[in-house]
Design a protein around this motif. Structure first.
Motif, PDB file in Angstrom:
ATOM      1  N   LEU A   1      22.884  84.003  40.071  1.00 36.69           N
ATOM      2  CA  LEU A   1      23.316  82.975  40.318  1.00 36.69           C
ATOM      3  C   LEU A   1      22.757  82.002  38.862  1.00 36.69           C
ATOM      4  O   LEU A   1      23.262  80.718  38.504  1.00 36.69           O
ATOM      5  N   GLY A   2      21.577  82.284  38.327  1.00 33.25           N
ATOM      6  CA  GLY A   2      20.682  81.524  37.255  1.00 33.25           C
ATOM      7  C   GLY A   2      20.226  80.295  37.976  1.00 33.25           C
ATOM      8  O   GLY A   2      20.411  79.288  37.303  1.00 33.25           O
ATOM      9  N   VAL A   3      19.794  80.297  39.321  1.00 29.26           N
ATOM     10  CA  VAL A   3      19.189  79.209  39.902  1.00 29.26           C
ATOM     11  C   VAL A   3      17.831  79.402  40.080  1.00 29.26           C
ATOM     12  O   VAL A   3      17.430  80.648  40.079  1.00 29.26           O
ATOM     13  N   HIS A   4      17.095  78.630  40.756  1.00 29.56           N
ATOM     14  CA  HIS A   4      15.672  78.877  41.133  1.00 29.56           C
ATOM     15  C   HIS A   4      15.696  79.475  42.691  1.00 29.56           C
ATOM     16  O   HIS A   4      16.714  79.221  43.269  1.00 29.56           O
ATOM     17  N   ARG A   5      14.818  80.177  42.829  1.00 29.43           N
ATOM     18  CA  ARG A   5      14.739  80.900  44.047  1.00 29.43           C
ATOM     19  C   ARG A   5      14.574  79.745  45.363  1.00 29.43           C
ATOM     20  O   ARG A   5      15.524  80.220  46.342  1.00 29.43           O
ATOM     21  N   ASN A   6      14.158  78.925  44.887  1.00 27.36           N
ATOM     22  CA  ASN A   6      14.148  77.816  46.090  1.00 27.36           C
ATOM     23  C   ASN A   6      15.482  77.170  46.438  1.00 27.36           C
ATOM     24  O   ASN A   6      15.735  76.959  47.588  1.00 27.36           O
ATOM     25  N   THR A   7      16.394  77.240  45.391  1.00 26.70           N
ATOM     26  CA  THR A   7      17.789  76.528  45.380  1.00 26.70           C
ATOM     27  C   THR A   7      18.453  77.680  46.270  1.00 26.70           C
ATOM     28  O   THR A   7      19.260  77.312  47.136  1.00 26.70           O
ATOM     29  N   VAL A   8      18.308  78.952  46.146  1.00 26.23           N
ATOM     30  CA  VAL A   8      19.061  79.926  47.102  1.00 26.23           C
ATOM     31  C   VAL A   8      18.544  79.737  48.326  1.00 26.23           C
ATOM     32  O   VAL A   8      19.219  79.938  49.118  1.00 26.23           O
ATOM     33  N   ALA A   9      17.282  79.724  48.709  1.00 26.29           N
ATOM     34  CA  ALA A   9      16.653  79.658  49.855  1.00 26.29           C
ATOM     35  C   ALA A   9      17.379  78.368  50.688  1.00 26.29           C
ATOM     36  O   ALA A   9      17.611  78.514  51.971  1.00 26.29           O
ATOM     37  N   ALA A  10      17.454  77.118  49.908  1.00 28.31           N
ATOM     38  CA  ALA A  10      17.825  75.957  50.552  1.00 28.31           C
ATOM     39  C   ALA A  10      19.310  76.476  50.762  1.00 28.31           C
ATOM     40  O   ALA A  10      19.741  75.697  52.018  1.00 28.31           O
ATOM     41  N   ARG A  11      20.122  76.921  49.955  1.00 34.04           N
ATOM     42  CA  ARG A  11      21.453  77.175  50.323  1.00 34.04           C
ATOM     43  C   ARG A  11      21.636  77.981  51.443  1.00 34.04           C
ATOM     44  O   ARG A  11      22.796  77.876  52.237  1.00 34.04           O
ATOM     45  N   ILE A  12      20.885  78.848  51.634  1.00 35.42           N
ATOM     46  CA  ILE A  12      21.022  79.978  52.595  1.00 35.42           C
ATOM     47  C   ILE A  12      21.003  79.195  54.011  1.00 35.42           C
ATOM     48  O   ILE A  12      21.612  79.197  55.019  1.00 35.42           O
ATOM     49  N   ALA A  13      19.897  78.329  54.109  1.00 31.56           N
ATOM     50  CA  ALA A  13      19.678  77.607  55.302  1.00 31.56           C
ATOM     51  C   ALA A  13      20.671  76.677  55.694  1.00 31.56           C
ATOM     52  O   ALA A  13      20.844  76.229  56.708  1.00 31.56           O
ATOM     53  N   ARG A  14      21.504  76.002  54.425  1.00 37.07           N
ATOM     54  CA  ARG A  14      22.507  75.248  54.933  1.00 37.07           C
ATOM     55  C   ARG A  14      23.739  75.903  55.276  1.00 37.07           C
ATOM     56  O   ARG A  14      24.209  75.388  56.026  1.00 37.07           O
ATOM     57  N   ILE A  15      23.947  77.177  54.945  1.00 38.35           N
ATOM     58  CA  ILE A  15      24.913  77.964  55.175  1.00 38.35           C
ATOM     59  C   ILE A  15      24.650  78.194  56.759  1.00 38.35           C
ATOM     60  O   ILE A  15      25.700  78.298  57.521  1.00 38.35           O
ATOM     61  N   GLU A  16      23.467  78.731  56.892  1.00 39.95           N
ATOM     62  CA  GLU A  16      23.265  79.261  58.555  1.00 39.95           C
ATOM     63  C   GLU A  16      23.328  77.741  59.493  1.00 39.95           C
ATOM     64  O   GLU A  16      24.078  78.157  60.417  1.00 39.95           O
ATOM     65  N   GLN A  17      23.013  76.570  58.873  1.00 37.34           N
ATOM     66  CA  GLN A  17      23.186  75.456  59.821  1.00 37.34           C
ATOM     67  C   GLN A  17      24.909  75.167  59.759  1.00 37.34           C
ATOM     68  O   GLN A  17      25.267  74.653  60.904  1.00 37.34           O
TER      69      GLN A  17
END
Length: 57
Positions: free
Chosen positions: A14-30
């Motif tokens: 995706l060309g983003v930082h791994r923390n960005t991916v982790a935050a997006r995954i957490a948001r998707i789960e929510q």
């Protein structure tokens, strides 16, 4: 999903930082009320995503 749940690989693709991916995954789960650390829930979401992609004309 295609990156075998690897945050680092997903971030690279995706060309983003791994923390960005982790935050997006957490948001998707929510938003979806799922726990993507559970294999069965991850598989169900992956299959549903594929079905939507394949049904798009």
């Amino acid at each position: 999903m295609d990156a075998e749940s690897s945050i680092a690989e997903t971030a690279t693709v995706l060309g983003v930082h791994r923390n960005t991916v982790a935050a997006r995954i957490a948001r998707i789960e929510q938003l979806l009320g799922v726990d993507l650390s559970r294999l069965d829930e991850r598989l169900a979401l992956h299959l549903a995503s594929r079905a939507v992609i394949l049904s798009d004309p």
